[in-house]
Design a protein around this motif. Structure first.
Motif, mmCIF file in Angstrom:
data_model
loop_
_atom_site.group_PDB
_atom_site.id
_atom_site.type_symbol
_atom_site.label_atom_id
_atom_site.label_comp_id
_atom_site.label_asym_id
_atom_site.label_seq_id
_atom_site.Cartn_x
_atom_site.Cartn_y
_atom_site.Cartn_z
ATOM 1 N N ASN A 35 0.824 -1.201 0.000
ATOM 2 C CA ASN A 35 0.000 0.000 0.000
ATOM 3 C C ASN A 35 0.860 1.255 0.000
ATOM 4 N N TRP A 36 0.299 2.312 -0.538
ATOM 5 C CA TRP A 36 0.859 3.653 -0.402
ATOM 6 C C TRP A 36 -0.162 4.528 0.332
ATOM 7 N N TYR A 37 0.321 5.216 1.367
ATOM 8 C CA TYR A 37 -0.464 6.184 2.108
ATOM 9 C C TYR A 37 0.204 7.545 1.938
ATOM 10 N N ARG A 38 -0.521 8.593 2.300
ATOM 11 C CA ARG A 38 0.085 9.920 2.342
ATOM 12 C C ARG A 38 -0.524 10.720 3.488
ATOM 13 N N GLN A 39 0.267 11.662 3.935
ATOM 14 C CA GLN A 39 -0.182 12.530 5.019
ATOM 15 C C GLN A 39 0.315 13.938 4.766
ATOM 16 N N ALA A 40 -0.631 14.843 4.602
ATOM 17 C CA ALA A 40 -0.313 16.257 4.433
ATOM 18 C C ALA A 40 -0.369 16.933 5.801
ATOM 19 N N PRO A 41 0.313 18.054 5.960
ATOM 20 C CA PRO A 41 0.311 18.752 7.255
ATOM 21 C C PRO A 41 -1.108 19.070 7.705
ATOM 22 N N GLY A 42 -1.413 18.718 8.948
ATOM 23 C CA GLY A 42 -2.719 19.003 9.501
ATOM 24 C C GLY A 42 -3.793 18.010 9.124
ATOM 25 N N ASN A 43 -3.437 17.032 8.281
ATOM 26 C CA ASN A 43 -4.415 16.042 7.829
ATOM 27 C C ASN A 43 -4.100 14.660 8.389
ATOM 28 N N GLN A 81 3.502 5.266 -9.628
ATOM 29 C CA GLN A 81 3.710 6.233 -10.696
ATOM 30 C C GLN A 81 2.666 7.321 -10.560
ATOM 31 N N MET A 82 3.117 8.546 -10.408
ATOM 32 C CA MET A 82 2.214 9.673 -10.178
ATOM 33 C C MET A 82 2.333 10.644 -11.337
ATOM 34 N N ASN A 83 1.270 10.786 -12.084
ATOM 35 C CA ASN A 83 1.229 11.701 -13.230
ATOM 36 C C ASN A 83 0.230 12.818 -12.977
ATOM 37 N N SER A 84 0.337 13.862 -13.772
ATOM 38 C CA SER A 84 -0.584 15.006 -13.658
ATOM 39 C C SER A 84 -0.705 15.461 -12.213
ATOM 40 N N LEU A 85 0.424 15.631 -11.583
ATOM 41 C CA LEU A 85 0.425 15.982 -10.166
ATOM 42 C C LEU A 85 -0.170 17.362 -9.933
ATOM 43 N N LYS A 86 -0.834 17.475 -8.790
ATOM 44 C CA LYS A 86 -1.483 18.713 -8.391
ATOM 45 C C LYS A 86 -0.898 19.186 -7.064
ATOM 46 N N PRO A 87 -0.985 20.478 -6.781
ATOM 47 C CA PRO A 87 -0.479 20.961 -5.482
ATOM 48 C C PRO A 87 -1.098 20.223 -4.295
ATOM 49 N N GLU A 88 -2.329 19.796 -4.425
ATOM 50 C CA GLU A 88 -2.975 19.089 -3.313
ATOM 51 C C GLU A 88 -2.452 17.668 -3.125
ATOM 52 N N ASP A 89 -1.592 17.209 -4.005
ATOM 53 C CA ASP A 89 -0.923 15.921 -3.814
ATOM 54 C C ASP A 89 0.290 16.042 -2.894
ATOM 55 N N THR A 90 0.644 17.271 -2.541
ATOM 56 C CA THR A 90 1.778 17.496 -1.665
ATOM 57 C C THR A 90 1.555 16.819 -0.318
ATOM 58 N N ALA A 91 2.495 15.974 0.071
ATOM 59 C CA ALA A 91 2.366 15.206 1.313
ATOM 60 C C ALA A 91 3.629 14.375 1.519
ATOM 61 N N VAL A 92 3.720 13.776 2.690
ATOM 62 C CA VAL A 92 4.700 12.715 2.900
ATOM 63 C C VAL A 92 4.023 11.398 2.520
ATOM 64 N N TYR A 93 4.661 10.654 1.656
ATOM 65 C CA TYR A 93 4.116 9.396 1.171
ATOM 66 C C TYR A 93 4.797 8.235 1.894
ATOM 67 N N GLN A 115 9.045 12.725 0.994
ATOM 68 C CA GLN A 115 8.315 13.975 0.762
ATOM 69 C C GLN A 115 8.053 14.180 -0.725
ATOM 70 N N VAL A 116 6.821 14.472 -1.052
ATOM 71 C CA VAL A 116 6.446 14.877 -2.403
ATOM 72 C C VAL A 116 5.865 16.284 -2.315
ATOM 73 N N THR A 117 6.458 17.205 -3.056
ATOM 74 C CA THR A 117 6.001 18.585 -3.051
ATOM 75 C C THR A 117 5.694 19.000 -4.489
ATOM 76 N N VAL A 118 4.469 19.470 -4.696
ATOM 77 C CA VAL A 118 4.033 19.894 -6.023
ATOM 78 C C VAL A 118 3.785 21.395 -5.975
ATOM 79 N N SER A 119 4.535 22.123 -6.777
ATOM 80 C CA SER A 119 4.399 23.577 -6.801
ATOM 81 C C SER A 119 3.410 24.002 -7.888
ATOM 82 N N SER A 120 2.718 25.096 -7.619
ATOM 83 C CA SER A 120 1.714 25.574 -8.600
ATOM 84 C C SER A 120 2.323 26.524 -9.598
#
Length: 120
Positions: A35-43, A81-93, A115-120
């Motif tokens: 499995n892959w999980y992710r956690q964004a700050p505050g979430n 594999q993560m394509n079409s990344l969005k800023p809301e995908d930013t998180a620790v995976y 850490q995955v960080t997606v800039s806008s």
């Protein structure tokens, strides 16, 4: 003991791609779900994708059509594999692997996170 080593995180612009890897090692007799999980700050930590030994997959609605989970069973490795990344995908995976050890014990092991960080 089972250990996981994650790699592949980083900084990418929106619309870009990244590929995460997670290799399991140690006293592994079998691996069931990967499995892959992710956690964004505050979430809370959320499940992103899962794959069974047989290759059945399931995805969070937020990543369907953009992320693909796969696994290399002989190498005890799972990929995201993560394509079409969005800023809301930013998180620790985090990678999570479940199965049985050579000694007959069930394990449920987590990676250190990447850490995955997606800039806008």
């Amino acid at each position: 003991q089972v250990q996981l080593l994650e790699s592949g995180g980083g900084l990418v612009q929106a619309g870009g791609s990244l590929r995460l890897s997670c290799a399991a090692s140690g006293s592994i007799f079998s691996i069931n779900a990967m499995n892959w999980y992710r956690q964004a700050p505050g979430n809370q930590r959320e499940l992103v994708a899962t794959i069974t030994f047989g290759g059945s997959t399931n995805y969070a609605d937020s990543v369907k059509g953009r992320f693909t989970i796969s696994r290399d069973n002989p190498k005890n490795t799972v990929f995201l594999q993560m394509n079409s990344l969005k800023p809301e995908d930013t998180a620790v995976y985090y990678c999570n692997v479940q199965g049985w050890t050579v000694g007959g014990r069930r394990y449920d092991t987590w990676g250190q996170g990447t850490q995955v960080t997606v800039s806008s």
